[in-house]
Design an enzyme around this catalytic site. Structure first.
Site, PDB file in Angstrom:
ATOM      1  N   GLY A 136       0.845  -0.764  -0.105  1.00 31.29           N
ATOM      2  CA  GLY A 136       0.332   0.299  -0.006  1.00 31.29           C
ATOM      3  C   GLY A 136       0.705   1.159   0.150  1.00 31.29           C
ATOM      4  O   GLY A 136       1.701   1.218  -0.394  1.00 31.29           O
ATOM      5  N   LEU A 169       0.873   3.819  -2.440  1.00 32.50           N
ATOM      6  CA  LEU A 169       0.827   3.319  -3.726  1.00 32.50           C
ATOM      7  C   LEU A 169       1.221   5.250  -4.067  1.00 32.50           C
ATOM      8  O   LEU A 169       0.766   5.784  -3.652  1.00 32.50           O
ATOM      9  CB  LEU A 169      -0.001   2.721  -4.269  1.00 32.50           C
ATOM     10  CG  LEU A 169      -0.916   1.633  -4.272  1.00 32.50           C
ATOM     11  CD1 LEU A 169      -1.872   1.426  -5.205  1.00 32.50           C
ATOM     12  CD2 LEU A 169       0.114   0.727  -3.985  1.00 32.50           C
ATOM     13  N   HIS A 170       2.189   4.605  -4.573  1.00 27.35           N
ATOM     14  CA  HIS A 170       3.279   6.349  -5.063  1.00 27.35           C
ATOM     15  C   HIS A 170       3.606   5.651  -6.871  1.00 27.35           C
ATOM     16  O   HIS A 170       2.672   5.000  -7.562  1.00 27.35           O
ATOM     17  CB  HIS A 170       4.889   6.647  -4.613  1.00 27.35           C
ATOM     18  CG  HIS A 170       4.926   5.361  -4.914  1.00 27.35           C
ATOM     19  ND1 HIS A 170       6.242   4.719  -6.094  1.00 27.35           N
ATOM     20  CD2 HIS A 170       6.251   3.786  -3.847  1.00 27.35           C
ATOM     21  CE1 HIS A 170       6.749   3.935  -5.051  1.00 27.35           C
ATOM     22  NE2 HIS A 170       6.541   3.743  -4.070  1.00 27.35           N
ATOM     23  N   GLY A 185       5.733   5.047  -8.742  1.00 31.16           N
ATOM     24  CA  GLY A 185       6.245   4.127  -9.223  1.00 31.16           C
ATOM     25  C   GLY A 185       5.217   2.294  -9.262  1.00 31.16           C
ATOM     26  O   GLY A 185       4.912   1.785 -10.015  1.00 31.16           O
ATOM     27  N   HIS A 186       4.465   2.523  -7.779  1.00 32.77           N
ATOM     28  CA  HIS A 186       3.563   0.968  -8.381  1.00 32.77           C
ATOM     29  C   HIS A 186       2.348   1.879  -9.310  1.00 32.77           C
ATOM     30  O   HIS A 186       1.738   0.309 -10.216  1.00 32.77           O
ATOM     31  CB  HIS A 186       2.398   1.555  -6.968  1.00 32.77           C
ATOM     32  CG  HIS A 186       3.193   1.184  -5.200  1.00 32.77           C
ATOM     33  ND1 HIS A 186       3.522   2.173  -4.400  1.00 32.77           N
ATOM     34  CD2 HIS A 186       4.460  -0.165  -5.102  1.00 32.77           C
ATOM     35  CE1 HIS A 186       3.906   1.313  -3.451  1.00 32.77           C
ATOM     36  NE2 HIS A 186       4.469   0.196  -3.843  1.00 32.77           N
ATOM     37  N   GLY A 233       9.078  -4.028  -8.559  1.00 31.73           N
ATOM     38  CA  GLY A 233       9.576  -3.458  -8.940  1.00 31.73           C
ATOM     39  C   GLY A 233      11.229  -3.304  -8.703  1.00 31.73           C
ATOM     40  O   GLY A 233      11.965  -4.259  -7.785  1.00 31.73           O
ATOM     41  N   GLN A 285      15.133  -8.206  -3.732  1.00 26.51           N
ATOM     42  CA  GLN A 285      13.711  -8.951  -3.730  1.00 26.51           C
ATOM     43  C   GLN A 285      13.514  -9.637  -4.597  1.00 26.51           C
ATOM     44  O   GLN A 285      12.347 -11.253  -4.647  1.00 26.51           O
ATOM     45  CB  GLN A 285      12.487  -7.813  -2.757  1.00 26.51           C
ATOM     46  CG  GLN A 285      10.783  -8.122  -3.537  1.00 26.51           C
ATOM     47  CD  GLN A 285      10.360  -7.533  -2.279  1.00 26.51           C
ATOM     48  OE1 GLN A 285       9.918  -6.845  -1.210  1.00 26.51           O
ATOM     49  NE2 GLN A 285       9.184  -7.116  -3.913  1.00 26.51           N
ATOM     50  N   SER A 289      10.304   5.574  -3.090  1.00 27.94           N
ATOM     51  CA  SER A 289       9.233   4.894  -1.864  1.00 27.94           C
ATOM     52  C   SER A 289       8.364   4.801  -1.201  1.00 27.94           C
ATOM     53  O   SER A 289       8.110   6.493  -1.304  1.00 27.94           O
ATOM     54  CB  SER A 289      10.470   4.847  -1.503  1.00 27.94           C
ATOM     55  OG  SER A 289      11.057   4.240  -0.604  1.00 27.94           O
ATOM     56  N   SER A 290       7.714   4.444  -0.607  1.00 34.49           N
ATOM     57  CA  SER A 290       6.542   4.579   0.396  1.00 34.49           C
ATOM     58  C   SER A 290       7.430   5.553   1.301  1.00 34.49           C
ATOM     59  O   SER A 290       6.514   6.125   2.233  1.00 34.49           O
ATOM     60  CB  SER A 290       5.860   3.619   0.700  1.00 34.49           C
ATOM     61  OG  SER A 290       5.317   2.629  -0.397  1.00 34.49           O
TER      62      SER A 290
HETATM   63  O1  PAF Z   1       7.634  -4.899  -2.227  1.00 38.62           O
HETATM   64  C1  PAF Z   1       6.792  -4.432  -1.508  1.00 38.62           C
HETATM   65  O2  PAF Z   1       6.568  -3.581  -1.081  1.00 38.62           O
HETATM   66  C2  PAF Z   1       6.962  -6.706   0.087  1.00 38.62           C
HETATM   67  O3  PAF Z   1       8.260  -6.694   0.353  1.00 38.62           O
HETATM   68  C3  PAF Z   1       5.982  -7.051  -1.203  1.00 38.62           C
HETATM   69  C4  PAF Z   1       6.835  -7.566  -2.329  1.00 38.62           C
HETATM   70  C5  PAF Z   1       4.260  -7.210  -1.331  1.00 38.62           C
HETATM   71  C6  PAF Z   1       6.440  -8.503   0.022  1.00 38.62           C
HETATM   72  O4  PAF Z   1       5.145  -7.452   1.400  1.00 38.62           O
END
Ligand code: PAF
Length: 282
Positions: A34, A36-37, A39-40, A150, A156, A188-189
Site C-alpha cells: 500500500g 501507493l506512489h 512507481g506502483h 520493481g 527481493q 518509495s513509500s
Molecule cells: O515490495 C513490497 O512492497 C513487499 O516486500 C511485498 C513484495 C509486497 C511483500 O510484502
C-alpha cells in the site's frame, strides 16, 4: 474510472481468480504494502498491458519487519490507494487482514538460501524469509499468470525469481525499472518520512550511483575505484552498505566485466533508503 472490487477473504480471491481463468483470462498481479506512489502505478500499468485481468494486493506484512523497524508507522492510506488503483485500471484489490494470511497455528516459512545472505540479508534478519513466505502465500491465493515487481528492490526480485523457479510455481516474474522523481530520487513509500532537509540530502544516494555508472561508461572497471567515487558523493547519516555485485548471483565483484548492480542502503535521519543501478551492460 471504476473503483476496483475490494476482496478481503482469501477464499473469495481464489474463487474470483478461478472464474477469470475459466473464462480464458490471464491474471497479472502486483503485490504491494500500500501507500501507493507513481512507481506502483507504473507496475500496475505494466500488468494492465500484459493480461486481461489485473489484481493488486495491499498487505503490510508484519513478518518482513524487524523488531526495531517501521511496521507501526508504515504509511497506510486505503482510500488513496483504491483511487490510484482505479486510475490504473485495476480489477481487484485484495486487502487481507493479518489473521487471514497468518491464522492461528501458522508455522511455515519459505527461505531462499544464498541470495538472502548478502546486502540486506544480515542487516535485516528474517526479512527475506518474511517476503518469500508472504509472496508464496499471496501467489497461492491469487493464482496469477504473471507478477510484477520493481527493480528498486532488486534483491527481493532476485529472491522471488529464484523461489518461483525452485518451487516450480509456473508464474512469470516481470521486473520493472525503478521509477524516479525528476531529481533522480527512487520512488518509495518511505520517502514520505523525510523532512524537506532530509529529502534534499536523499538525492545523494542516486547521485552516488549515477556518478559511478558514468565512470564505468568512461571506461573504469575497477570496483574499488567505482565504490570510492560513489562513496564521495554520499551525504547520509549511516551507510549500511555500498556494494558492487553480480547481477544474477548478487556476489560481490572486484571488476565490472559482466552485468553488475551497484547497490546502496543508508539512513537519512531515521529513514532507511535503498537504491541501485545496473552497470556494465549494453
Ligand atoms: O515490495 C513490497 O512492497 C513487499 O516486500 C511485498 C513484495 C509486497 C511483500 O510484502
Amino acid at each position: 474510472m471504476t473503483e476496483p472490487l475490494v476482496i478481503r477473504a482469501p477464499a473469495e480471491m481464489t474463487a474470483w481468480s478461478r472464474a477469470a481463468h475459466a473464462s480464458g483470462e490471464r491474471i497479472a498481479f502486483v503485490p504491494t504494502m500500500g501507500a501507493l506512489h507513481a512507481g506502483h502505478v507504473v507496475l500496475l500499468g505494466e500488468g494492465r498491458r500484459r493480461a486481461e485481468r489485473l489484481v493488486l494486493s495491499i498487505f503490510v506484512n508484519p513478518t518482513q519487519f524487524g523488531p526495531n523497524e517501521d511496521l507501526a508507522r508504515y504509511p497506510r492510506d486505503l482510500p488513496g490507494d483504491l483511487a490510484k488503483a482505479a486510475g490504473a485500471g485495476t480489477d481487484v484489490a485484495f486487502v487481507p487482514d493479518a489473521g487471514d494470511i497468518y491464522p492461528a497455528g501458522f508455522q511455515t516459512t519459505v527461505a531462499v538460501g544464498e541470495l538472502s545472505r548478502g546486502l540486506d540479508g544480515p542487516l535485516r534478519p528474517g526479512h527475506f524469509a518474511g517476503v518469500a513466505t508472504v509472496v508464496a502465500k499471496l501467489f497461492n491465493i491469487v493464482r496469477p499468470d504473471l507478477a510484477i515487481f520493481g527493480e528498486k528492490d532488486f534483491q527481493q526480485l532476485a529472491i522471488v525469481r529464484r523461489m518461483v523457479a525452485d518451487l516450480a510455481m509456473g508464474i512469470e516474474i516481470v521486473g520493472v525499472p525503478t521509477v524516479r522523481e525528476p531529481d533522480g530520487l527512487a520512488m518509495s513509500s518511505r520517502n514520505a518520512y523525510l523532512s524537506p532537509a532530509e529529502r534534499a540530502r536523499a538525492t545523494s544516494l542516486c547521485r552516488a550511483l549515477f556518478a559511478a555508472r558514468d565512470r564505468v561508461a568512461a571506461g573504469e572497471g575497477d570496483a574499488r575505484a567505482l565504490l570510492e567515487t560513489a562513496r564521495a558523493a554520499l551525504d547520509v547519516d549511516r551507510l549500511d552498505y555500498l556494494e558492487l555485485c553480480d547481477a544474477e548471483t548478487l556476489a560481490p565483484v572486484t571488476r565490472v566485466d559482466r552485468p553488475a548492480v551497484l547497490a546502496v542502503a543508508a539512513f537519512i535521519g531515521r529513514t532507511r533508503l535503498i537504491d541501485n543501478v545496473r552497470i556494465g551492460i549494453g
